[in-house]
Motif scaffolding. Structure first.
Motif, PDB file in Angstrom:
ATOM      1  N   ASP A 167       0.841  -1.203   0.000  1.00  0.00           N
ATOM      2  CA  ASP A 167       0.000   0.000   0.000  1.00  0.00           C
ATOM      3  C   ASP A 167       0.875   1.252   0.000  1.00  0.00           C
ATOM      4  OD1 ASP A 167      -2.430  -1.470   0.136  1.00  0.00           O
ATOM      5  OD2 ASP A 167      -2.148  -1.735   2.295  1.00  0.00           O
ATOM      6  N   TRP A 168       0.663   2.077  -1.012  1.00  0.00           N
ATOM      7  CA  TRP A 168       1.369   3.352  -1.116  1.00  0.00           C
ATOM      8  C   TRP A 168       0.446   4.471  -0.657  1.00  0.00           C
ATOM      9  CZ3 TRP A 168       6.379   4.285  -3.221  1.00  0.00           C
ATOM     10  CH2 TRP A 168       7.047   3.132  -3.637  1.00  0.00           C
ATOM     11  N   ALA A 169       1.048   5.521  -0.122  1.00  0.00           N
ATOM     12  CA  ALA A 169       0.264   6.713   0.205  1.00  0.00           C
ATOM     13  C   ALA A 169      -0.316   7.285  -1.084  1.00  0.00           C
ATOM     14  CB  ALA A 169       1.139   7.743   0.913  1.00  0.00           C
ATOM     15  N   HIS A 170      -1.388   8.038  -0.943  1.00  0.00           N
ATOM     16  CA  HIS A 170      -2.110   8.533  -2.117  1.00  0.00           C
ATOM     17  C   HIS A 170      -1.186   9.333  -3.041  1.00  0.00           C
ATOM     18  CE1 HIS A 170      -5.442   9.929  -4.542  1.00  0.00           C
ATOM     19  NE2 HIS A 170      -5.042  11.194  -4.375  1.00  0.00           N
ATOM     20  N   GLY A 171      -1.151   8.917  -4.317  1.00  0.00           N
ATOM     21  CA  GLY A 171      -0.366   9.637  -5.325  1.00  0.00           C
ATOM     22  C   GLY A 171       1.118   9.364  -5.302  1.00  0.00           C
ATOM     23  N   GLN A 172       1.554   8.399  -4.512  1.00  0.00           N
ATOM     24  CA  GLN A 172       2.988   8.097  -4.374  1.00  0.00           C
ATOM     25  C   GLN A 172       3.350   6.795  -5.100  1.00  0.00           C
ATOM     26  OE1 GLN A 172       4.877  10.500  -2.998  1.00  0.00           O
ATOM     27  NE2 GLN A 172       2.912  11.558  -2.775  1.00  0.00           N
ATOM     28  N   PRO A 173       4.621   6.699  -5.542  1.00  0.00           N
ATOM     29  CA  PRO A 173       5.698   7.715  -5.487  1.00  0.00           C
ATOM     30  C   PRO A 173       5.522   8.765  -6.587  1.00  0.00           C
ATOM     31  CG  PRO A 173       6.496   5.738  -6.559  1.00  0.00           C
ATOM     32  CD  PRO A 173       5.095   5.435  -6.148  1.00  0.00           C
ATOM     33  N   ASP A 174       5.911   9.983  -6.302  1.00  0.00           N
ATOM     34  CA  ASP A 174       5.709  11.063  -7.280  1.00  0.00           C
ATOM     35  C   ASP A 174       6.985  11.804  -7.644  1.00  0.00           C
ATOM     36  OD1 ASP A 174       6.184  12.359  -4.925  1.00  0.00           O
ATOM     37  OD2 ASP A 174       4.339  13.549  -4.942  1.00  0.00           O
ATOM     38  N   ASP A 175       8.105  11.460  -6.984  1.00  0.00           N
ATOM     39  CA  ASP A 175       9.387  12.120  -7.263  1.00  0.00           C
ATOM     40  C   ASP A 175       9.235  13.646  -7.272  1.00  0.00           C
ATOM     41  OD1 ASP A 175      12.153  11.970  -7.721  1.00  0.00           O
ATOM     42  OD2 ASP A 175      11.876  12.224  -9.889  1.00  0.00           O
ATOM     43  N   ALA A 176       8.485  14.147  -6.275  1.00  0.00           N
ATOM     44  CA  ALA A 176       8.231  15.582  -6.204  1.00  0.00           C
ATOM     45  C   ALA A 176       9.534  16.362  -6.074  1.00  0.00           C
ATOM     46  CB  ALA A 176       7.314  15.898  -5.024  1.00  0.00           C
ATOM     47  N   PHE A 177       9.617  17.460  -6.789  1.00  0.00           N
ATOM     48  CA  PHE A 177      10.769  18.358  -6.775  1.00  0.00           C
ATOM     49  C   PHE A 177      12.036  17.683  -7.303  1.00  0.00           C
ATOM     50  CE2 PHE A 177       8.073  19.360  -3.069  1.00  0.00           C
ATOM     51  CZ  PHE A 177       7.522  20.552  -3.538  1.00  0.00           C
ATOM     52  N   GLY A 178      11.910  16.471  -7.805  1.00  0.00           N
ATOM     53  CA  GLY A 178      13.070  15.754  -8.335  1.00  0.00           C
ATOM     54  C   GLY A 178      13.976  15.230  -7.230  1.00  0.00           C
ATOM     55  N   GLY A 179      14.516  14.038  -7.426  1.00  0.00           N
ATOM     56  CA  GLY A 179      15.493  13.486  -6.491  1.00  0.00           C
ATOM     57  C   GLY A 179      14.919  12.823  -5.256  1.00  0.00           C
ATOM     58  N   GLU A 180      13.637  12.436  -5.261  1.00  0.00           N
ATOM     59  CA  GLU A 180      13.090  11.681  -4.130  1.00  0.00           C
ATOM     60  C   GLU A 180      13.330  10.194  -4.410  1.00  0.00           C
ATOM     61  OE1 GLU A 180       9.622  14.555  -2.280  1.00  0.00           O
ATOM     62  OE2 GLU A 180       9.002  12.847  -3.497  1.00  0.00           O
ATOM     63  N   ASP A 181      14.494   9.738  -4.002  1.00  0.00           N
ATOM     64  CA  ASP A 181      14.949   8.406  -4.404  1.00  0.00           C
ATOM     65  C   ASP A 181      14.969   7.380  -3.273  1.00  0.00           C
ATOM     66  OD1 ASP A 181      15.398   9.368  -7.005  1.00  0.00           O
ATOM     67  OD2 ASP A 181      17.427  10.046  -6.490  1.00  0.00           O
ATOM     68  N   CYS A 182      14.507   7.752  -2.095  1.00  0.00           N
ATOM     69  CA  CYS A 182      14.511   6.811  -0.972  1.00  0.00           C
ATOM     70  C   CYS A 182      13.100   6.657  -0.413  1.00  0.00           C
ATOM     71  CB  CYS A 182      15.459   7.288   0.124  1.00  0.00           C
ATOM     72  SG  CYS A 182      17.210   7.262  -0.398  1.00  0.00           S
ATOM     73  N   GLY A 183      12.807   5.460   0.076  1.00  0.00           N
ATOM     74  CA  GLY A 183      11.456   5.156   0.524  1.00  0.00           C
ATOM     75  C   GLY A 183      11.275   5.220   2.028  1.00  0.00           C
ATOM     76  N   ASP A 184      10.102   5.662   2.439  1.00  0.00           N
ATOM     77  CA  ASP A 184       9.748   5.690   3.854  1.00  0.00           C
ATOM     78  C   ASP A 184       8.313   5.219   4.026  1.00  0.00           C
ATOM     79  OD1 ASP A 184       7.826   8.124   4.047  1.00  0.00           O
ATOM     80  OD2 ASP A 184       9.563   8.951   3.000  1.00  0.00           O
ATOM     81  N   LEU A 185       7.947   4.936   5.261  1.00  0.00           N
ATOM     82  CA  LEU A 185       6.599   4.489   5.608  1.00  0.00           C
ATOM     83  C   LEU A 185       5.934   5.580   6.428  1.00  0.00           C
ATOM     84  CD1 LEU A 185       4.476   2.199   5.609  1.00  0.00           C
ATOM     85  CD2 LEU A 185       5.553   1.328   7.699  1.00  0.00           C
ATOM     86  N   ARG A 186       4.798   6.069   5.916  1.00  0.00           N
ATOM     87  CA  ARG A 186       4.112   7.188   6.549  1.00  0.00           C
ATOM     88  C   ARG A 186       2.859   6.733   7.297  1.00  0.00           C
ATOM     89  NH1 ARG A 186       6.372  12.640   5.593  1.00  0.00           N
ATOM     90  NH2 ARG A 186       8.232  12.115   4.357  1.00  0.00           N
ATOM     91  N   THR A 187       2.583   7.401   8.421  1.00  0.00           N
ATOM     92  CA  THR A 187       1.330   7.215   9.148  1.00  0.00           C
ATOM     93  C   THR A 187       0.838   8.596   9.556  1.00  0.00           C
ATOM     94  OG1 THR A 187       2.177   5.128  10.025  1.00  0.00           O
ATOM     95  CG2 THR A 187       0.174   5.976  11.004  1.00  0.00           C
ATOM     96  N   MET A 188       0.146   9.241   8.633  1.00  0.00           N
ATOM     97  CA  MET A 188      -0.359  10.591   8.851  1.00  0.00           C
ATOM     98  C   MET A 188      -1.824  10.635   8.426  1.00  0.00           C
ATOM     99  SD  MET A 188       2.978  12.536   7.242  1.00  0.00           S
ATOM    100  CE  MET A 188       2.460  14.178   7.702  1.00  0.00           C
ATOM    101  N   ILE A 189      -2.544  11.622   8.907  1.00  0.00           N
ATOM    102  CA  ILE A 189      -3.951  11.740   8.544  1.00  0.00           C
ATOM    103  C   ILE A 189      -4.069  11.883   7.034  1.00  0.00           C
ATOM    104  CG2 ILE A 189      -6.049  13.127   8.814  1.00  0.00           C
ATOM    105  CD1 ILE A 189      -5.056  13.928  11.570  1.00  0.00           C
ATOM    106  N   ASP A 190      -4.857  11.004   6.427  1.00  0.00           N
ATOM    107  CA  ASP A 190      -5.087  11.013   4.974  1.00  0.00           C
ATOM    108  C   ASP A 190      -3.804  10.812   4.177  1.00  0.00           C
ATOM    109  OD1 ASP A 190      -7.817  11.458   5.385  1.00  0.00           O
ATOM    110  OD2 ASP A 190      -7.558  13.635   5.385  1.00  0.00           O
ATOM    111  N   PHE A 191      -2.771  10.302   4.823  1.00  0.00           N
ATOM    112  CA  PHE A 191      -1.525  10.042   4.092  1.00  0.00           C
ATOM    113  C   PHE A 191      -0.815   8.860   4.777  1.00  0.00           C
ATOM    114  CE2 PHE A 191       2.765  10.909   2.416  1.00  0.00           C
ATOM    115  CZ  PHE A 191       2.450  11.171   1.088  1.00  0.00           C
TER     116      PHE A 191
END
Length: 212
Positions: A167-191
């Protein structure tokens, strides 16, 4: 001996003799003499039966307790043995132990910390494992990256990340701003779910040590 009285008005005879006393009927004597004995005998039998039943019940209870406790004790011993195999402070799920850091660091420094603990950044193999790890932190590094080829995510052991199996967070991965090359696990409201971030971001991390 007999006594006779004669008078003009009446004639009275008295007779005195020895009379034989007849014995009481045998059935009456038997009932009188034997009634107490059967009662005592029956009472003894009842008490004996109660005693035997108590002994049998005790034996049955002990047998059942042993039969039920043996698998439980064995299962608890196995669980304790498995728990002892994980380092202190680590969590256990399946055949792996997990360390969730309280500090923050970059993806590379986080992986280095895991290696020093005889582990590596976590490799998530199933939604069940992901669900177990979700919620301990708002964001934590996991062992995936697409540094070698943009958009091709691999785990630290070189195996590909199966995007459809996690399960990926909504819209991810998106490489926002370029250079988002490492993965993390999020637990946030609606994300909630896997996410890509800049490798230099300072996040907590999750180490995994495989048992056996």
């Amino acid at each position: 001996m007999a006594v006779f009285f004669h008078s003009s008005e009446a004639h009275i005879n008295f007779e005195d003799g020895n009379y034989q006393q007849f014995p009481k009927p045998e059935t009456e004597n038997a009932a009188t003499e034997k009634n107490p004995k059967p009662k005592l005998k029956h009472l003894s039998v009842v008490l004996l039966c109660c005693g035997l039943l108590c002994v049998l019940q005790a034996i049955l209870n002990i047998s059942l307790r042993l039969a039920l406790s043996e698998p439980t004790d064995k299962g608890e011993a196995e669980e304790e043995e498995e728990e002892e195999r994980c380092p202190q402070g680590w969590l256990m799920f399946g055949s792996s132990c997990y360390y969730i850091s309280s500090q923050r660091g970059s993806w590379d420094s986080s992986r280095q910390d895991c290696v020093q603990r005889d582990a590596d950044l976590v490799i998530i193999n199933s939604r069940q494992e992901q669900a177990f790890l979700t919620g301990f932190t708002m964001a934590a590094w996991v062992g995936m990256t697409d540094r070698e080829e943009e958009g091709t995510w691999t785990w630290v052991d070189g195996t590909p990340v199966k995007r459809d199996g996690l399960d990926w967070a909504h819209g991810q991965p998106d490489d926002a701003f370029g250079g988002e090359d490492c993965g993390d696990l999020r637990t946030m409201i609606d994300f909630i779910g896997l996410n890509d971030s800049k490798c230099s971001a300072r996040l907590q991390w999750i180490c995994e040590q495989t048992l056996g």
